[in-house]
Write a protein that holds these residues in place. Structure first.
Motif, PDB file in Angstrom:
ATOM      1  N   TYR A 102      -9.776   6.323   3.550  1.00  0.00           N
ATOM      2  CA  TYR A 102      -8.620   5.469   3.306  1.00  0.00           C
ATOM      3  C   TYR A 102      -8.006   4.928   4.601  1.00  0.00           C
ATOM      4  O   TYR A 102      -7.683   3.746   4.709  1.00  0.00           O
ATOM      5  CB  TYR A 102      -7.547   6.228   2.531  1.00  0.00           C
ATOM      6  N   GLU A 113      -0.884  -0.937  -4.569  1.00  0.00           N
ATOM      7  CA  GLU A 113      -2.102  -0.114  -4.545  1.00  0.00           C
ATOM      8  C   GLU A 113      -1.734   1.284  -4.061  1.00  0.00           C
ATOM      9  O   GLU A 113      -1.044   1.429  -3.051  1.00  0.00           O
ATOM     10  CB  GLU A 113      -3.132  -0.753  -3.613  1.00  0.00           C
ATOM     11  N   PHE A 148      -2.840   5.019  -2.685  1.00  0.00           N
ATOM     12  CA  PHE A 148      -3.866   5.803  -2.012  1.00  0.00           C
ATOM     13  C   PHE A 148      -3.442   7.267  -2.031  1.00  0.00           C
ATOM     14  O   PHE A 148      -2.404   7.624  -1.477  1.00  0.00           O
ATOM     15  CB  PHE A 148      -4.057   5.330  -0.566  1.00  0.00           C
ATOM     16  N   ARG A 186     -10.335  12.603   1.894  1.00  0.00           N
ATOM     17  CA  ARG A 186     -10.373  11.137   1.799  1.00  0.00           C
ATOM     18  C   ARG A 186      -9.602  10.452   2.922  1.00  0.00           C
ATOM     19  O   ARG A 186      -9.450   9.228   2.902  1.00  0.00           O
ATOM     20  CB  ARG A 186      -9.832  10.682   0.433  1.00  0.00           C
ATOM     21  N   ASN A 189      -7.753   0.862   6.459  1.00  0.00           N
ATOM     22  CA  ASN A 189      -6.462   0.186   6.298  1.00  0.00           C
ATOM     23  C   ASN A 189      -5.600   0.156   7.556  1.00  0.00           C
ATOM     24  O   ASN A 189      -4.654  -0.638   7.627  1.00  0.00           O
ATOM     25  CB  ASN A 189      -5.665   0.861   5.172  1.00  0.00           C
ATOM     26  N   LYS A 228       0.853  -1.186   0.000  1.00  0.00           N
ATOM     27  CA  LYS A 228       0.000   0.000   0.000  1.00  0.00           C
ATOM     28  C   LYS A 228       0.895   1.245   0.000  1.00  0.00           C
ATOM     29  O   LYS A 228       1.659   1.453   0.934  1.00  0.00           O
ATOM     30  CB  LYS A 228      -0.916  -0.004   1.224  1.00  0.00           C
ATOM     31  N   TYR A 235      -3.740  10.708  -0.735  1.00  0.00           N
ATOM     32  CA  TYR A 235      -4.227  11.446   0.425  1.00  0.00           C
ATOM     33  C   TYR A 235      -4.282  12.957   0.184  1.00  0.00           C
ATOM     34  O   TYR A 235      -4.597  13.706   1.090  1.00  0.00           O
ATOM     35  CB  TYR A 235      -3.352  11.146   1.643  1.00  0.00           C
ATOM     36  N   ALA A 277       1.121   5.347  -0.112  1.00  0.00           N
ATOM     37  CA  ALA A 277       0.382   6.583   0.137  1.00  0.00           C
ATOM     38  C   ALA A 277       1.088   7.745  -0.548  1.00  0.00           C
ATOM     39  O   ALA A 277       2.300   7.909  -0.419  1.00  0.00           O
ATOM     40  CB  ALA A 277       0.275   6.860   1.635  1.00  0.00           C
TER      41      ALA A 277
END
Length: 210
Positions: A193, A32, A34, A189, A197, A2, A36, A4
């Motif tokens: 998010y 993946e 994310f 968000r 997680n 993950k 922010y 960010a």
């Protein structure tokens, strides 16, 4: 993994370019991303480079993210702020060689990039090349390879040193300026998010109750 992405206010207008370059490279490797924010210069929630570091500390220590990509005008402010946090090992990445060496030697969990200084024609290609060098190889393999064990030992010593000199993240959250903390997690968000997680209930509960 993950990943960010965190963008501060002075470079918020470039978030779309950075996000596209990052996802173009990271997602084919199975990671993946994310985002922010900030998403634009007009966002209601504004992040400074200091908040970038605080937010990176929250995301990495809670395991809501495994890796953070951030930056500012020069990349230096966000790097310093990230490295002030427990458990965050952030490198300044300007070009693909920086990215490769940071991945192979330091095997850190965050990078900071300059999104104003030297950010000109074909900048998105440099971003993609940097991200590819970060994510295409297993971190910590060493460069040169024959020094891999020495480098691994030094990473462990640095981790122990940071553990000795830093408070745990929950203590940081309780002692940091609470208005600064609220601003750092005010992105539109963040809640969507982060709480889905986070693997640290104590950190999650503290932030929910702010």
């Amino acid at each position: 993994m993950k990943i960010a992405l965190i963008t501060e206010n002075s470079q918020a207008a470039k978030n779309g370019i950075i996000h596209e370059a990052l996802t173009t490279v990271a997602e084919p490797f199975g990671h993946e991303v994310f985002n922010y924010g900030m998403y634009s210069a007009e966002d209601t929630a504004s992040l400074t480079y200091v908040m970038n570091g605080l937010l990176a500390g929250i995301l990495l220590n809670s395991k809501a993210a495994d890796f953070v990509v951030t930056g500012c005008g020069t990349g230096m402010g966000s790097m310093l702020a990230c490295n002030s946090m427990p458990g965050v090992f952030c490198g300044l990445v300007i070009d693909p060689t920086d990215a490769f060496l940071f991945n192979q030697i330091n095997a850190g969990n965050a990078i900071s990039m300059p999104y104003a200084k030297g950010f000109g024609w074909a900048a998105e290609l440099n971003l993609q090349d940097c991200y590819r060098k970060l994510f295409e190889n297993e971190p910590g393999a060493g460069y040169p390879r024959e020094r891999a064990e020495v480098m691994k030992k030094n990473r462990g010593i640095l981790t122990d040193l940071k553990n000795a000199t830093c408070h745990d993240m929950l203590t940081v959250l309780k002692n940091v300026d609470q208005d600064l903390l609220r601003s750092a997690i005010a992105g539109e968000r963040f809640a969507e998010y982060f709480y889905a997680n986070s693997q640290d209930e104590a950190i999650s509960d503290y932030l929910r109750n702010l």
